[in-house]
Motif scaffolding. Structure first.
Motif, PDB file in Angstrom:
ATOM      1  N   GLU A 144       0.844  -1.205  -0.067  1.00  0.00           N
ATOM      2  CA  GLU A 144       0.011  -0.010   0.049  1.00  0.00           C
ATOM      3  C   GLU A 144       0.750   1.430   0.057  1.00  0.00           C
ATOM      4  OE1 GLU A 144      -3.042   2.294  -0.654  1.00  0.00           O
ATOM      5  OE2 GLU A 144      -3.138   0.065  -0.594  1.00  0.00           O
ATOM      6  N   LEU A 147       1.846   1.930  -3.706  1.00  0.00           N
ATOM      7  CA  LEU A 147       0.971   2.248  -4.462  1.00  0.00           C
ATOM      8  C   LEU A 147       0.131   3.563  -4.278  1.00  0.00           C
ATOM      9  CD1 LEU A 147      -0.466  -1.222  -5.050  1.00  0.00           C
ATOM     10  CD2 LEU A 147       0.963  -0.083  -6.621  1.00  0.00           C
ATOM     11  N   ARG A 151      -1.972   6.258  -6.695  1.00  0.00           N
ATOM     12  CA  ARG A 151      -3.353   6.506  -6.544  1.00  0.00           C
ATOM     13  C   ARG A 151      -3.821   8.096  -6.537  1.00  0.00           C
ATOM     14  NH1 ARG A 151      -3.831   1.029  -3.081  1.00  0.00           N
ATOM     15  NH2 ARG A 151      -4.004  -0.217  -4.464  1.00  0.00           N
ATOM     16  N   ASN A 156     -10.018   8.719  -9.844  1.00  0.00           N
ATOM     17  CA  ASN A 156     -10.721   7.668  -9.270  1.00  0.00           C
ATOM     18  C   ASN A 156     -11.667   6.873 -10.550  1.00  0.00           C
ATOM     19  OD1 ASN A 156     -12.168   5.721  -7.872  1.00  0.00           O
ATOM     20  ND2 ASN A 156     -13.435   7.130  -6.410  1.00  0.00           N
ATOM     21  N   ASP A 161      -7.822  -0.102 -11.379  1.00  0.00           N
ATOM     22  CA  ASP A 161      -6.915   0.455 -10.218  1.00  0.00           C
ATOM     23  C   ASP A 161      -5.518   0.571 -11.174  1.00  0.00           C
ATOM     24  OD1 ASP A 161      -5.079   1.628  -8.489  1.00  0.00           O
ATOM     25  OD2 ASP A 161      -5.063   0.026  -7.185  1.00  0.00           O
ATOM     26  N   SER A 163      -2.878   2.317 -10.758  1.00  0.00           N
ATOM     27  CA  SER A 163      -1.682   2.617  -9.920  1.00  0.00           C
ATOM     28  C   SER A 163      -0.646   1.409 -10.052  1.00  0.00           C
ATOM     29  CB  SER A 163      -2.066   3.164  -8.396  1.00  0.00           C
ATOM     30  OG  SER A 163      -2.552   1.883  -7.903  1.00  0.00           O
TER      31      SER A 163
END
Length: 189
Positions: A144, A147, A151, A156, A161, A163
């Motif tokens: 996390e 990434l 992000r 969005n 996703d 990323s």
């Protein structure tokens, strides 16, 4: 016989380095300390706790200097041992330090790529099976911080996703730069 000893030495050093590195990453990413995977990693790397009496933690306990110093020492020992067992000990301590630093960065980039790839695959596993294990949680929590910056850059897009693609691109660029540095270093010495 010498090749077998070098192989065993390399395997043992890589396992030790990987354990200490995961201990460092777990604390850096603030993974839940109650996860059984984290507990077993901490138990397997008790030597870091001995070093933590000498080296403090920084950034509100997230950067474990003891694990980082032990990681550098293990990498130096691994590179020196590998060179010595190959019959070509390093010419100077400066070369060994620079070579170890470049090797550590290349290993960090490689592990980050593996973490991102594992997160992608495990995301599909969680989606299809609707189950989570402690291993999946640790891998996703470790990836996390890698990434999250990407992000924030991307809009969005709901379930999609992108990323990891940007993270792979950034890691590829870093890998190409480090390979060039390693090439120049080896030619220069």
């Amino acid at each position: 016989m010498g090749a077998n000893i070098a192989l065993i030495f390399n395997i043992l050093m890589n396992v030790a380095i990987l354990l200490v590195f995961f201990r460092f990453l777990i604390q850096l990413a603030a993974v839940s300390p109650y996860n059984p995977v984290v507990l077993s990693t901490v138990k397997a790397t008790k030597v870091v706790d001995m070093f933590s009496r000498i080296f403090p933690t920084l950034a509100k306990g997230r950067v474990n200097l003891a694990a980082l110093v032990l990681l550098v020492v293990l990498c130096l020992f691994k590179n020196f041992g590998a060179m010595y067992l190959a019959g070509s000990p390093p010419n100077s301590a400066v070369f060994l330090l620079i070579y170890t630093f470049v090797d550590m960065i290349q290993d960090l980039i490689r592990i980050c790529r593996y973490l991102i790839f594992a997160t992608i695959i495990l995301g599909w596993v969680v989606m299809f099976t609707q189950t989570r294990s402690p291993y999946i949680e640790v891998i996703q929590e470790l990836a996390e911080p890698l990434l999250a910056p990407f992000r924030r850059l991307l809009p969005n897009m709901g379930m999609i996703d992108l990323s990891p693609i940007l993270a792979f691109l950034a890691l590829y660029i870093a890998q190409v730069l480090m390979n060039e540095v390693a090439r120049v270093l080896l030619i220069g010495w």
